[in-house]
Write a protein that holds these residues in place. Structure first.
Motif, PDB file in Angstrom:
ATOM      1  N   TYR A 187       0.808  -1.230   0.000  1.00  0.00           N
ATOM      2  CA  TYR A 187       0.000   0.000   0.000  1.00  0.00           C
ATOM      3  C   TYR A 187       0.837   1.274   0.000  1.00  0.00           C
ATOM      4  O   TYR A 187       0.318   2.353  -0.244  1.00  0.00           O
ATOM      5  N   ALA A 188       2.127   1.150   0.344  1.00  0.00           N
ATOM      6  CA  ALA A 188       2.923   2.345   0.664  1.00  0.00           C
ATOM      7  C   ALA A 188       3.667   2.935  -0.530  1.00  0.00           C
ATOM      8  O   ALA A 188       4.196   2.206  -1.367  1.00  0.00           O
ATOM      9  N   GLN A 189       3.702   4.273  -0.562  1.00  0.00           N
ATOM     10  CA  GLN A 189       4.582   4.955  -1.519  1.00  0.00           C
ATOM     11  C   GLN A 189       5.991   5.085  -0.928  1.00  0.00           C
ATOM     12  O   GLN A 189       6.977   5.089  -1.638  1.00  0.00           O
ATOM     13  N   ILE A 190       6.038   5.249   0.404  1.00  0.00           N
ATOM     14  CA  ILE A 190       7.302   5.461   1.109  1.00  0.00           C
ATOM     15  C   ILE A 190       7.503   4.296   2.070  1.00  0.00           C
ATOM     16  O   ILE A 190       6.614   4.003   2.879  1.00  0.00           O
ATOM     17  N   VAL A 191       8.667   3.669   2.018  1.00  0.00           N
ATOM     18  CA  VAL A 191       8.976   2.591   2.956  1.00  0.00           C
ATOM     19  C   VAL A 191      10.298   2.908   3.637  1.00  0.00           C
ATOM     20  O   VAL A 191      11.265   3.291   2.986  1.00  0.00           O
ATOM     21  N   LYS A 192      10.304   2.795   4.967  1.00  0.00           N
ATOM     22  CA  LYS A 192      11.567   2.897   5.709  1.00  0.00           C
ATOM     23  C   LYS A 192      11.835   1.538   6.322  1.00  0.00           C
ATOM     24  O   LYS A 192      10.945   0.920   6.928  1.00  0.00           O
ATOM     25  N   ILE A 193      13.050   1.030   6.129  1.00  0.00           N
ATOM     26  CA  ILE A 193      13.388  -0.293   6.638  1.00  0.00           C
ATOM     27  C   ILE A 193      14.831  -0.256   7.144  1.00  0.00           C
ATOM     28  O   ILE A 193      15.661   0.449   6.562  1.00  0.00           O
ATOM     29  N   SER A 194      15.131  -0.981   8.219  1.00  0.00           N
ATOM     30  CA  SER A 194      16.526  -1.026   8.670  1.00  0.00           C
ATOM     31  C   SER A 194      17.248  -2.116   7.877  1.00  0.00           C
ATOM     32  O   SER A 194      16.619  -3.010   7.303  1.00  0.00           O
ATOM     33  N   ASP A 195      18.571  -2.052   7.853  1.00  0.00           N
ATOM     34  CA  ASP A 195      19.323  -3.064   7.089  1.00  0.00           C
ATOM     35  C   ASP A 195      19.079  -4.473   7.633  1.00  0.00           C
ATOM     36  O   ASP A 195      19.001  -5.432   6.868  1.00  0.00           O
ATOM     37  N   ASP A 196      18.887  -4.585   8.964  1.00  0.00           N
ATOM     38  CA  ASP A 196      18.611  -5.916   9.544  1.00  0.00           C
ATOM     39  C   ASP A 196      17.263  -6.455   9.058  1.00  0.00           C
ATOM     40  O   ASP A 196      17.123  -7.643   8.754  1.00  0.00           O
ATOM     41  N   GLU A 197      16.266  -5.561   9.017  1.00  0.00           N
ATOM     42  CA  GLU A 197      14.938  -6.000   8.566  1.00  0.00           C
ATOM     43  C   GLU A 197      14.964  -6.346   7.076  1.00  0.00           C
ATOM     44  O   GLU A 197      14.316  -7.302   6.639  1.00  0.00           O
ATOM     45  N   LEU A 198      15.741  -5.580   6.313  1.00  0.00           N
ATOM     46  CA  LEU A 198      15.881  -5.875   4.876  1.00  0.00           C
ATOM     47  C   LEU A 198      16.463  -7.274   4.692  1.00  0.00           C
ATOM     48  O   LEU A 198      15.973  -8.067   3.881  1.00  0.00           O
ATOM     49  N   GLU A 199      17.483  -7.562   5.479  1.00  0.00           N
ATOM     50  CA  GLU A 199      18.112  -8.885   5.379  1.00  0.00           C
ATOM     51  C   GLU A 199      17.136  -9.992   5.796  1.00  0.00           C
ATOM     52  O   GLU A 199      17.059 -11.040   5.160  1.00  0.00           O
ATOM     53  N   PHE A 200      16.371  -9.713   6.857  1.00  0.00           N
ATOM     54  CA  PHE A 200      15.391 -10.699   7.301  1.00  0.00           C
ATOM     55  C   PHE A 200      14.351 -10.976   6.211  1.00  0.00           C
ATOM     56  O   PHE A 200      13.976 -12.123   5.963  1.00  0.00           O
ATOM     57  N   LEU A 201      13.908  -9.917   5.542  1.00  0.00           N
ATOM     58  CA  LEU A 201      12.840 -10.091   4.545  1.00  0.00           C
ATOM     59  C   LEU A 201      13.343 -10.672   3.231  1.00  0.00           C
ATOM     60  O   LEU A 201      12.621 -11.410   2.561  1.00  0.00           O
ATOM     61  N   THR A 202      14.556 -10.307   2.838  1.00  0.00           N
ATOM     62  CA  THR A 202      15.010 -10.670   1.486  1.00  0.00           C
ATOM     63  C   THR A 202      16.193 -11.627   1.479  1.00  0.00           C
ATOM     64  O   THR A 202      16.541 -12.156   0.429  1.00  0.00           O
ATOM     65  N   GLY A 203      16.848 -11.778   2.633  1.00  0.00           N
ATOM     66  CA  GLY A 203      18.037 -12.619   2.679  1.00  0.00           C
ATOM     67  C   GLY A 203      19.279 -11.893   2.200  1.00  0.00           C
ATOM     68  O   GLY A 203      20.357 -12.491   2.106  1.00  0.00           O
ATOM     69  N   GLY A 204      19.176 -10.602   1.884  1.00  0.00           N
ATOM     70  CA  GLY A 204      20.349  -9.874   1.405  1.00  0.00           C
ATOM     71  C   GLY A 204      20.238  -8.386   1.647  1.00  0.00           C
ATOM     72  O   GLY A 204      19.488  -7.938   2.518  1.00  0.00           O
ATOM     73  N   ARG A 205      21.001  -7.604   0.871  1.00  0.00           N
ATOM     74  CA  ARG A 205      21.020  -6.149   1.067  1.00  0.00           C
ATOM     75  C   ARG A 205      20.418  -5.396  -0.104  1.00  0.00           C
ATOM     76  O   ARG A 205      20.455  -4.169  -0.150  1.00  0.00           O
ATOM     77  N   ASP A 206      19.882  -6.126  -1.048  1.00  0.00           N
ATOM     78  CA  ASP A 206      19.340  -5.533  -2.262  1.00  0.00           C
ATOM     79  C   ASP A 206      17.849  -5.237  -2.039  1.00  0.00           C
ATOM     80  O   ASP A 206      17.098  -6.122  -1.627  1.00  0.00           O
ATOM     81  N   VAL A 207      17.442  -4.006  -2.331  1.00  0.00           N
ATOM     82  CA  VAL A 207      16.027  -3.650  -2.107  1.00  0.00           C
ATOM     83  C   VAL A 207      15.106  -4.098  -3.251  1.00  0.00           C
ATOM     84  O   VAL A 207      13.885  -4.007  -3.128  1.00  0.00           O
ATOM     85  N   THR A 208      15.689  -4.584  -4.345  1.00  0.00           N
ATOM     86  CA  THR A 208      14.881  -4.919  -5.531  1.00  0.00           C
ATOM     87  C   THR A 208      13.644  -5.754  -5.207  1.00  0.00           C
ATOM     88  O   THR A 208      12.551  -5.439  -5.683  1.00  0.00           O
ATOM     89  N   PRO A 209      13.760  -6.812  -4.359  1.00  0.00           N
ATOM     90  CA  PRO A 209      12.560  -7.622  -4.110  1.00  0.00           C
ATOM     91  C   PRO A 209      11.449  -6.884  -3.362  1.00  0.00           C
ATOM     92  O   PRO A 209      10.335  -7.389  -3.282  1.00  0.00           O
ATOM     93  N   LEU A 210      11.751  -5.705  -2.789  1.00  0.00           N
ATOM     94  CA  LEU A 210      10.731  -4.987  -2.014  1.00  0.00           C
ATOM     95  C   LEU A 210       9.825  -4.117  -2.880  1.00  0.00           C
ATOM     96  O   LEU A 210       8.735  -3.742  -2.461  1.00  0.00           O
ATOM     97  N   TRP A 211      10.277  -3.775  -4.083  1.00  0.00           N
ATOM     98  CA  TRP A 211       9.494  -2.836  -4.899  1.00  0.00           C
ATOM     99  C   TRP A 211       8.106  -3.383  -5.214  1.00  0.00           C
ATOM    100  O   TRP A 211       7.943  -4.546  -5.553  1.00  0.00           O
ATOM    101  N   ARG A 212       7.127  -2.524  -5.063  1.00  0.00           N
ATOM    102  CA  ARG A 212       5.745  -2.820  -5.448  1.00  0.00           C
ATOM    103  C   ARG A 212       5.311  -1.700  -6.391  1.00  0.00           C
ATOM    104  O   ARG A 212       5.876  -0.602  -6.337  1.00  0.00           O
ATOM    105  N   PRO A 213       4.292  -1.922  -7.217  1.00  0.00           N
ATOM    106  CA  PRO A 213       3.973  -0.938  -8.267  1.00  0.00           C
ATOM    107  C   PRO A 213       3.768   0.493  -7.769  1.00  0.00           C
ATOM    108  O   PRO A 213       4.162   1.447  -8.431  1.00  0.00           O
ATOM    109  N   GLN A 214       3.136   0.657  -6.587  1.00  0.00           N
ATOM    110  CA  GLN A 214       2.793   2.024  -6.138  1.00  0.00           C
ATOM    111  C   GLN A 214       3.941   2.730  -5.412  1.00  0.00           C
ATOM    112  O   GLN A 214       3.844   3.896  -5.073  1.00  0.00           O
ATOM    113  N   MET A 215       5.043   2.021  -5.174  1.00  0.00           N
ATOM    114  CA  MET A 215       6.119   2.583  -4.350  1.00  0.00           C
ATOM    115  C   MET A 215       6.948   3.625  -5.081  1.00  0.00           C
ATOM    116  O   MET A 215       7.192   3.508  -6.278  1.00  0.00           O
ATOM    117  N   GLN A 216       7.383   4.648  -4.324  1.00  0.00           N
ATOM    118  CA  GLN A 216       8.240   5.694  -4.890  1.00  0.00           C
ATOM    119  C   GLN A 216       9.628   5.691  -4.266  1.00  0.00           C
ATOM    120  O   GLN A 216      10.605   6.057  -4.897  1.00  0.00           O
TER     121      GLN A 216
END
Ligand code: ADP
Length: 312
Positions: A187-216
């Motif tokens: 739902y979000a245009q703006i996402v703030k995430i810590s590097d630890d949470e990014l790693e937990f969600l994606t297994g790495g440091r790349d934000v590519t898997p987080l992008w959703r169509p509405q995000m800026q």
């Protein structure tokens, strides 16, 4: 121009002894907490109108929290008081390694019982940004209440901001934590995430898997190392400030507030001003670490501006 923050509002009881477990500690300091509430207070201290939507218990702790927000200039007309459950409590201690350990009293707590019909949708229209987190997405009915609030904000044309906070012990298991935190991204245009949470969600440091169509924008915080912002067009890095950190509680929430205030003030052109917005947000985050607790440590606008003038 104003920000609506939706989510949990609770009391942290912080152990006064370091290096002991919550069970071993013998005294605790009462501190208002809850990430979205911290953001609301920080936005107000940075000079913008903010409103908090959520639910506490109709008990002395709930009324204390309402008084704290009100004293900070946060609008509490959409704060509900439940007769069905108590205000959420979290007992926190700092282990010998400096990690925080939590014991939650939410079985259930008032924030978890918030229903869609408890959302004060009339407080949303006419504002600019709606900010929420992942804790009220953990279970029903607060998950449906969160989505109802997000929907009302979307319908009213607000920009949506999301902070997927990881509190593993509140989820049944890691897989549902991952799925639930990811669901909030839709739902979000703006996402703030810590590097630890990014790693937990994606297994790495790349934000590519987080992008959703509405995000800026995806802002990744890196503790003392600062933050990076990713847009569709590129990446901006901003180093952290060197400060004497005492307690990092609330740093991420201060950063979110700095980011949202920066976006509000820059307007439609904010993507081109990300370098100065990130610098501002990093300053708020850094200053939030220089005192104990979250709300007591959140800096005023004047403190941030003085700091930015003197910081290298
Ligand atoms: P969270 O609190 O969500 O885990 P971080 O620890 O990454 O998030 O902190 C958020 C922001 O606060 C960082 O991007 C940085 O700007 C600032 N910050 C956090 N810790 C420090 C620190 N030790 N020194 C300076 N700035 C910090």
């Amino acid at each position: 121009m104003s920000v609506v923050c939706f989510g949990e509002l609770l009391i942290d009881f912080v152990a006064q002894q370091h290096g002991v477990s919550v069970g071993e500690a013998f005294s605790f300091q009462k501190a208002p907490g809850g990430a979205p509430a911290n953001v609301a207070v920080a936005v107000s201290r940075l000079g913008h109108e903010s409103v908090f939507l959520g639910q506490v218990g109709d008990d002395p702790f709930g009324h204390f929290l309402a008084d704290v927000l009100e004293a900070e200039g946060v609008g509490v007309g959409g704060l509900r008081f439940s007769a069905q459950a108590r205000t959420a409590l979290a007992f926190v201690s700092l282990t010998a390694e400096g990690e925080r350990s939590f014991v939650f009293y939410r079985h259930p707590s008032a924030d978890m019982l918030m229903r869609p019909e408890d959302v004060a949708v009339d407080m949303i229209a006419g504002r600019k940004i709606f900010h929420y987190g992942s804790i009220t997405m953990i279970g029903e009915p607060s998950r449906s209440a969160t989505l109802a609030a997000v929907k009302a904000a979307q319908d009213a044309g607000l920009m949506i901001s999301y902070d997927p906070n990881l509190r593993m012990s509140l989820w049944p298991d890691a897989e549902s934590a991952r799925a639930g935190m990811l669901a909030g991204l839709d739902y979000a245009q703006i996402v703030k995430i810590s590097d630890d949470e990014l790693e937990f969600l994606t297994g790495g440091r790349d934000v590519t898997p987080l992008w959703r169509p509405q995000m800026q924008l995806i802002a990744v915080t890196r503790g003392a190392k600062g933050a990076a912002a990713y847009t569709r067009g590129g990446q901006v890095d901003s180093p952290g400030f060197s400060v004497r950190s005492l307690d990092t509680t609330g740093a991420g929430d201060g950063f979110v507030a700095g980011l949202l205030v920066g976006i509000l003030e820059a307007g439609a052109d904010y993507v081109n001003r990300l370098a100065s917005i990130l610098r501002f947000a990093n300053a708020v985050g850094a200053l939030a670490t220089t005192q104990y607790g979250a709300i007591p440590a959140l800096p005023s606008r004047a403190a941030v501006e003085t700091f930015l003038q003197t910081a290298s």
